[in-house]
Design an enzyme around this catalytic site. Sequence first.
Site, mmCIF file in Angstrom:
data_model
loop_
_atom_site.group_PDB
_atom_site.id
_atom_site.type_symbol
_atom_site.label_atom_id
_atom_site.label_comp_id
_atom_site.label_asym_id
_atom_site.label_seq_id
_atom_site.Cartn_x
_atom_site.Cartn_y
_atom_site.Cartn_z
ATOM 1 N N ALA A 69 0.858 -1.116 0.349
ATOM 2 C CA ALA A 69 -0.357 0.355 -0.002
ATOM 3 C C ALA A 69 0.784 1.287 -0.457
ATOM 4 C CB ALA A 69 -0.947 -0.279 0.952
ATOM 5 N N GLY B 175 0.592 -5.452 1.458
ATOM 6 C CA GLY B 175 -0.654 -4.939 -0.152
ATOM 7 C C GLY B 175 -0.165 -5.901 -0.865
ATOM 8 N N GLU C 184 -0.219 -9.711 -0.579
ATOM 9 C CA GLU C 184 -1.484 -9.676 -0.663
ATOM 10 C C GLU C 184 -2.649 -9.791 -1.680
ATOM 11 O OE1 GLU C 184 -3.537 -8.272 3.541
ATOM 12 O OE2 GLU C 184 -1.760 -6.096 3.180
ATOM 13 N N GLU D 90 3.674 -4.718 7.378
ATOM 14 C CA GLU D 90 2.920 -3.934 7.667
ATOM 15 C C GLU D 90 2.791 -3.509 9.396
ATOM 16 O OE1 GLU D 90 2.167 -6.299 5.932
ATOM 17 O OE2 GLU D 90 0.339 -5.154 4.693
#
Length: 719
Positions: free
Chosen positions: A61, A100, A103, A123
């Site tokens: 992210a 992310g 993910e 994270e």
Amino acid sequence: MAQYARTKGSIALITLTNPPVNALSAAVRKGITEAVARAFKDTRVKAVVLCGENGKFCGGADIREFAKAMSGPPLVPMIHAIEAGEKPVVAAIEEMALGGGLELALGCHYRVAHAKARLGLPEVTLGLLPAAGGTQRLPRLTGIPAALDLITTGRHISAQEALKLGIVDRVTEGNAVEAAVELALSVVGRPLAPRRLSNHATPLPADLDGVFEEVLVQVKRRARGAMAPVACAKAVRAAAELPYSRGLECERELMNTLFTSGQARALQYCFFAQRAAGKWSLPNGARWDNSRPRAVHTAGVIGLGTMGRGIAVCLVKAGISVVAVETEEKQLDSGRRAVRGMLERDAKRRGVTAPLHMITFTLSMQQLRDVDLVIEAVFEDMALKKSVFAELSRVCRPNALLCTNTSGLDVDELASVTDRPPLVVGMHFFAPAHVMKLLEVICGPRSSPETVATAMTLGKRLGKVSVAVGNCPGFVGNRMLKLYLDQAHFLLEEGASPEQVDQALEEFGFALGIFKVADLSGLDIGWRVRKAAGLIGPDVDPKFPSRHRQGRRYCPLPDLLCEQGRLGQKSGRGWYLYDSAGGKEARPDPAISSFLQEYRLRYGISARRITEQEVVERCVFVLANEGFRILEDGMAAAPEDIDMVYVFGYGWPRHRGGPMFHAAQVGLATVLQRLEFYHRQNPDIPHLQPSTLLRRLVGARSPPMQQWKQHIRSINSQL
Ligand SMILES: CCCCCCCCCCCCC/C=C/C(=O)SCCNC(=O)CCNC(=O)[C@H](O)C(C)(C)COP(=O)(O)OP(=O)(O)OC[C@H]1O[C@@H](n2cnc3c(N)ncnc32)[C@H](O)[C@@H]1OP(=O)(O)O
């Protein structure tokens, strides 16, 4: 932000385009969402490959977006749409799939990784958890123990380890995108349901409770008081106990708590502050991006004590040939054995051959004649260091850089005895030098931009966080440490015990309390420094040593301990008691308690009850207060630099950002008010008096940290 192309007739190739690491910004998420929908709709397309531009899959992210209001398509439904699609989607992982990014790959039906790629869910290091389904999909794929390990530590793993854990389906030494296209073509028409991780049942270990209990103990020990690792473990537990959709809800709830927490803000601040520290600049206009560092192929290390050994190991591990010099055969032999042992243990751990051929050991300084750079790591004594530097001027080639590993001596004074002051710079390593991440690079007033650039770049190559600081006694780290230690000693005089002070600091998050650190480092170090500073000498009454010296309050307690031979761990006794000399387990010592009582009685001090709040405020606010003075003196370029010195060199809890960030988070007005209060109580401790910059910032209604510099009256940069 995501390019769409068709290849081999039936494969849609979607490329994430957001340099430098293809972070999943709002624009990228929008691009992926639209491109995937287009591919699913296009009847010519039979399968999809997701990859990243410039040979990098995805760094996760976009961390910069966390500070703003979220916009654009959210990650969770985007990944869900990919997983639920009726066409196979293959992730082509080059260089990195982090956070992310991983993910997203876990939402794909297949994953191909390049052999050199790194994967992970870091994270937790940003105070968050993998909230795009990562805490629910990964355990279903790898099982609980491996998922717990990866998610609670945030460690990056190699493609090979990912293959072993089942996280990727294939690893290639060749072109990962081509391999992914090949795989995509080969799986067209195969059922997709078994490839949807959210459909999987989570494989459970026999002793589920035991596994979680152990992990909680570990995470609490690793980062005391940090919320994110505990939340990560809770989210993985949900994957063990709940169906996917309910697990996802639990993941979201835990993320909501973390996302707005001060800890997440502090950890994200550290992420950017660490990177900003490398972007140094000097008042003469020299900067990290306009000053060329020299190439360093060979280096000399002088002195094979604890520091020299660690520095030699760092250099060799970074591929730099080392000539290590000692003055006597005995020290040379023990240094050689220690360095070789460290290199061999490290190589064994990594399954490689120890690069012992890259280091030579000698008693002759003449062997340094061809090296590119020398790091002097002899005893902390100005006269000794000066004689070494004068000798280096004679021996080394004229353009060799001369660096001193000093923890506080004047780098310019050393430069003055050489034939090349512009080529002299300080490189302050922290013990053990092959482990600790911090390197203070001390820019003397005459150090050239090229010299500073070389030292900073060398630090990075050694895996350090290099921070450029000015040349003042103690530089940034030890200048502040002295005042922090002083407060701790004064608190003992006033009624606290070492274990009470340490417990309060450890509760705050420090890895070790200050008295445990002092015992570990050796109490004689400070003793020597105080003698050199003229604070201890023949004029001090040995029976009733004064509590005021050089015009301010002084605490003779550590000197009295040293006189008793209590030097810390190495002598088996210091502020604590140890099983034996060199023992590690610190136990409260009743003898210290009696010693403190007698001391207070002798000086007529009536012990008072000291709260945890007072311990933390006095120790921690005095650090920030001195940090403000350092900024005013121009000894550090930015508050972020001071914070990185404390996070990477002094065990400051990362989830509290650093002393300057912490002061801002508590509120500068509160810090000012508390310092004023403590200073009123202790007018003979000048360092409790609030600094001018702190007062000015509060007067300017506490602007954000990025604006602090604008409030320094005359910027007198010493960098
Ligand atoms: C009540 C409110 C509720 C809100 C709930 C919100 C829900 C939100 C849901 C969101 C779900 C999110 C779940 C996912 C989270 C994440 O993915 S967090 C990010 C995880 N990724 C990382 O931690 C990776 C971080 N980056 C790195 O480790 C390294 O940068 C690297 C990728 C390994 C590359 O290293 P290196 O080559 O050494 O380069 P660097 O110098 O480190 O970086 C280069 C520049 O790139 C910038 N950068 C790197 N990563 C990111 C990133 N993820 N986002 C933004 N920017 C990034 C870095 O800052 C450097 O920039 P410059 O210094 O400007 O050059």
